[in-house]
Design a protein around this motif. Structure first.
Motif, short mmCIF file in Angstrom:
data_model
loop_
_atom_site.label_atom_id
_atom_site.label_comp_id
_atom_site.label_asym_id
_atom_site.label_seq_id
_atom_site.Cartn_x
_atom_site.Cartn_y
_atom_site.Cartn_z
N SER A 171 -3.06 3.17 -4.20
CA SER A 171 -4.27 3.06 -5.01
C SER A 171 -3.94 2.57 -6.41
O SER A 171 -4.75 1.88 -7.03
N GLU A 179 -9.32 0.79 -0.11
CA GLU A 179 -10.70 1.01 0.36
C GLU A 179 -10.96 0.29 1.69
O GLU A 179 -11.62 0.83 2.56
N LEU A 183 -10.40 4.28 3.36
CA LEU A 183 -10.09 5.45 2.54
C LEU A 183 -10.94 5.46 1.28
O LEU A 183 -11.06 4.45 0.60
N ASP A 184 -11.50 6.64 0.99
CA ASP A 184 -12.39 6.79 -0.16
C ASP A 184 -11.55 7.02 -1.42
O ASP A 184 -11.09 8.13 -1.67
N THR A 185 -11.35 5.96 -2.21
CA THR A 185 -10.45 6.10 -3.36
C THR A 185 -11.04 6.95 -4.47
O THR A 185 -10.30 7.48 -5.29
N SER A 186 -12.39 7.07 -4.53
CA SER A 186 -12.92 7.92 -5.59
C SER A 186 -12.56 9.39 -5.32
O SER A 186 -12.39 10.18 -6.25
N ARG A 187 -12.38 9.73 -4.04
CA ARG A 187 -11.91 11.09 -3.73
C ARG A 187 -10.43 11.23 -4.06
O ARG A 187 -9.99 12.29 -4.51
N TRP B 71 -23.20 0.17 -0.53
CA TRP B 71 -22.09 0.85 0.16
C TRP B 71 -20.74 0.45 -0.42
O TRP B 71 -20.44 -0.74 -0.57
N PRO B 72 -19.85 1.44 -0.68
CA PRO B 72 -18.49 1.12 -1.10
C PRO B 72 -17.69 0.58 0.10
O PRO B 72 -18.07 0.83 1.25
N HIS B 74 -15.03 1.42 1.66
CA HIS B 74 -14.50 2.30 2.71
C HIS B 74 -15.57 2.65 3.74
O HIS B 74 -15.27 2.86 4.90
N ARG B 75 -16.83 2.68 3.28
CA ARG B 75 -17.91 3.00 4.21
C ARG B 75 -18.16 1.85 5.16
O ARG B 75 -18.45 2.05 6.35
N ARG B 78 -15.44 1.76 7.74
CA ARG B 78 -15.55 2.78 8.80
C ARG B 78 -16.53 2.38 9.90
O ARG B 78 -16.58 3.02 10.95
#
Lengths: 289, 235
Positions: A171, A179, A183-187, B71-72, B74-75, B78
Motif C-alpha cells: 500500500s 485496491e 483489498l480495502d486500503t482505507s481499512r 464505488w472504490p 476494491h468493491r 470483488r
C-alpha cells in the motif's frame, strides 16, 4: 569504566524509547503521507493511562497493554474523524489540523490528570537497582531496554515477514494496485493509524517510569520523535532505529560531558548529519518496477 | 449473459471526455481487442472501469449488476474484475510469492490456488523468493496475469501486455495465456498497440479513434479493411 557503561545503558534505554515513539510516527508518515502531530499526545496519554492503571491496584503487567489499547482506540476514532478527510490534503493542512488537536488534547489531559508531575506507583519488582561493575543501575531501565528490543523485533517481523505486513508495504508503494486486488486500503490505513497511535501510548507507558508524566512532555516527545524520523529517513525501519540510537546517545552523552550545552550540541549533531545526508541516514529505495 | 456491459459510457479526467458513447459487451470465452493509436484513451477506459481515478459516466454493468461511480476499486474488483496493468504494477520491493499471496487475501472462490499457479508457471515457482524488481519483462507479465487469476476474477482487463516484450516472450506468455483464458471461459478486454498479436487472439475487435468507437466487428473484417487500419491504427 563502570560510569561509562552506566551512561551507555542510560543512552540505550532512552534510545529504545525514542525508537518506539519514532516508529509510530514514521509508519503513518511514510505509509499515508500524513503528518500526525498528535503523536506526542498519544505518548502522554499512554503515560497517564499507566499511572492511573498502576494506582488502581489492577495487575501491573497489564498497564502497558492497557495503554496500547487505549491509545490505539483513540487513533482508530481519529482516523474515522477527522483524519480520513485530510489524508489526501497537503502537509500544511495536516499540520494545522493535528497541531490544533494536539493543543486541545494537551489541555484536556491537564484537566483530567492535573498539572503536577505524576509518577507511577511501580511494583517492588521494578523498583530496585542492579549493580553493574559496582555502579547501581535501575532495574526499570533494564526492563525497558528488554521490552523495547523485543517489541522492535515483533514489529519488524510483523511488517517484514507476514503477509499483512506485505499488504502495508504494498500500500505504501502503490495504493491503487492493492485496491485492484480486492483489498480495502482505507481499512489498512485505519489499522495502521491505530497501531501507530497504540505504539505512541505504549512508549508512554514504558517511558513513564523513567520520565514521569507532566503537561508539556507531549511536545518534547513529539519533537524528538520528529528528529528521529527526519534523521533516519522516511519509510525505513532501519533508518528510524538508527536515528533513535544516534539521537539517544548524542543527548545522553552531551548531558554527561557538557550539560550546559547539551541541547545545543544535540541539535548541532542533527544539523550536521542532515547536511551530509539530506534524505536521512537510510534513504528509501525506489519501489517502482 | 454478457459479463461486462457498457452502455453510452464516457470517460475522461474531468473537463471534456476523452472517449464518449462507448457501447461494449464482453461475454464468457470472448476476447475483445481494444485497438487505437497511442493516447486515444485505451488505458483511461480500463482505469475508469476499475474505478482508478478517471471520471466515468453512463451505465456500466458487471454480470448484470450496475456499478455506481462512487464505488472504490476494491468493491469493483470483488465483482470479479481484475486489471493486468501496463508494465509497472508488480510490487518491486515485495517477493514474487508476496505479490501472489496479496491477490489471495480477498479472492473469490475459484480453481486458482498458489500451488496451481506454481505448477502452471514454473518460472514463477523458481523465482518465488526474489523481489518483483528482479524479474524480466516476460516473467513480470506472467506474474501480473497469475496475480489477476488468483483473485478469482472471471473478467480480465489487460492493458498492453505485449509492451516492451521480446517477440519470443510475446508468443510464449501473452498469446499462449490469452488463448488459455479464452478456453477457460473468461471474458477478456485487451487493450493493445500490437495489432497483429491482438487480431491473432481476439474473437472481436473494436477500434477507438476521434473520441469514440469507429469500428466494431470480427478480427477478419478488420484484417481485410486496409483503409481503416491505415487511417486509425497507423499500420
Amino acid at each position: 569504566m563502570g560510569f561509562y557503561l552506566i551512561q551507555t545503558l542510560n543512552a540505550v534505554a532512552f534510545s529504545v524509547l525514542l525508537m518506539l515513539c519514532g516508529l509510530g510516527l514514521s509508519l503513518v508518515l511514510s505509509l499515508m503521507n500524513f503528518v500526525n502531530l498528535t503523536h506526542g499526545a498519544s505518548y502522554l496519554f499512554g503515560s497517564y493511562v499507566a499511572v492511573v492503571w498502576l494506582g488502581s491496584g489492577a495487575p501491573w503487567w497489564l498497564a502497558v497493554p492497557a495503554a496500547f489499547l487505549a491509545a490505539a482506540l483513540a487513533g482508530l476514532l481519529l482516523d474515522r474523524f477527522p483524519f480520513a478527510r485530510f489524508y489526501g490534503r497537503n502537509h500544511l493542512a495536516q499540520v494545522l489540523l493535528t497541531y490544533g488537536l494536539s493543543v486541545m488534547f494537551a489541555d484536556l489531559m491537564r484537566l483530567g490528570f492535573g498539572a503536577e508531575i505524576r509518577s507511577p506507583a511501580l511494583p517492588d519488582l521494578l523498583r530496585g537497582v542492579v549493580f553493574v561493575l559496582g555502579m547501581p543501575f535501575p532495574i526499570y531501565r533494564l526492563v525497558l531496554i528488554l521490552a523495547g528490543g523485543v517489541l522492535a523485533l515483533v514489529l519488524w517481523y510483523l511488517f517484514d515477514r507476514t503477509i499483512w505486513g506485505a499488504v502495508v508495504r504494498a500500500s505504501v508503494a502503490d495504493r491503487r494496485m492493492v485496491e485492484t486486488l480486492g483489498l480495502d486500503t482505507s481499512r489498512v490505513f485505519a489499522v495502521v493509524m491505530a497501531i501507530a497511535a497504540g505504539l505512541g501510548g505504549l512508549s508512554g507507558a514504558l517511558g513513564v517510569g523513567m520520565l514521569s508524566a507532566y503537561p508539556g512532555l507531549d511536545e518534547e516527545i513529539l519533537l524528538h520523535a520528529l528528529f528521529v524520523v527526519v534523521l533516519g529517513g522516511l519509510g525505513t525501519f532501519r533508518g528510524t532505529v538508527a536515528g533513535a540510537f544516534i539521537l539517544g546517545f548524542a543527548m545522553t552523552f552531551a548531558r554527561v560531558w557538557l550539560p550546559e550545552f547539551a541541547g545545543f550540541l544535540t541539535l548541532l549533531a542533527i544539523a550536521l548529519l542532515l547536511v551530509l545526508r539530506p534524505d536521512g541516514l537510510v534513504a528509501p529505495r525506489l519501489r517502482q518496477v | 449473459m454478457s459479463l461486462l456491459c457498457l452502455r453510452g459510457v464516457s470517460v475522461g479526467h474531468g473537463g471534456a471526455p476523452i472517449l464518449a458513447g462507448i457501447e461494449l459487451e464482453v461475454g464468457p470465452g470472448e476476447v475483445v481487442a481494444l485497438l487505437g493509436r497511442n493516447g486515444v484513451g485505451k488505458t483511461t477506459l480500463l482505469h475508469a472501469l476499475m474505478g482508478l481515478g478517471p471520471v466515468r459516466r453512463g451505465s456500466f454493468l458487471v454480470k448484470g449488476q450496475d456499478v455506481p461511480t462512487s464505488w472504490p476499486p476494491h468493491r469493483i474488483a470483488r465483482l470479479g474484475l481484475a486489471l493486468v496493468p501496463q508494465g509497472r504494477g508488480a510490487f518491486a520491493a515485495l517477493t514474487v510469492e508476496e505479490n501472489l499471496r496479496l491477490a489471495t487475501l480477498a479472492a473469490r472462490p475459484s480453481a486458482w490456488t498458489l500451488a496451481r499457479v506454481y505448477a502452471e508457471f514454473p518460472r514463477l515457482a523458481e523465482r518465488r523468493r526474489l523481489p518483483g524488481a528482479a524479474l524480466s519483462g516476460g516473467e513480470r507479465q506472467m506474474l501480473l496475469i497469475a496475480r489477476a487469476l488468483l483473485t478469482g476474477a472471471d473478467i480480465l482487463l489487460l492493458d498492453e501486455p505485449t509492451e516492451g516484450l521480446a517477440p519470443l516472450a510475446i508468443e510464449a506468455v501473452v498469446v499462449e495465456q490469452i488463448r488459455r483464458l479464452r478456453e477457460d471461459g473468461l471474458a477478456v478486454l485487451l487493450a493493445e498497440q500490437n495489432v497483429a498479436v491482438a487480431l491473432q487472439v481476439a474473437t472481436r475487435a473494436v477500434v477507438l479513434a476521434e473520441g469514440g468507437i469507429v469500428f466494431a466487428g470480427s478480427p477478419e473484417e478488420l484484417a481485410n479493411d486496409r483503409d481503416l487500419q491505415r487511417r486509425h491504427l497507423g499500420v
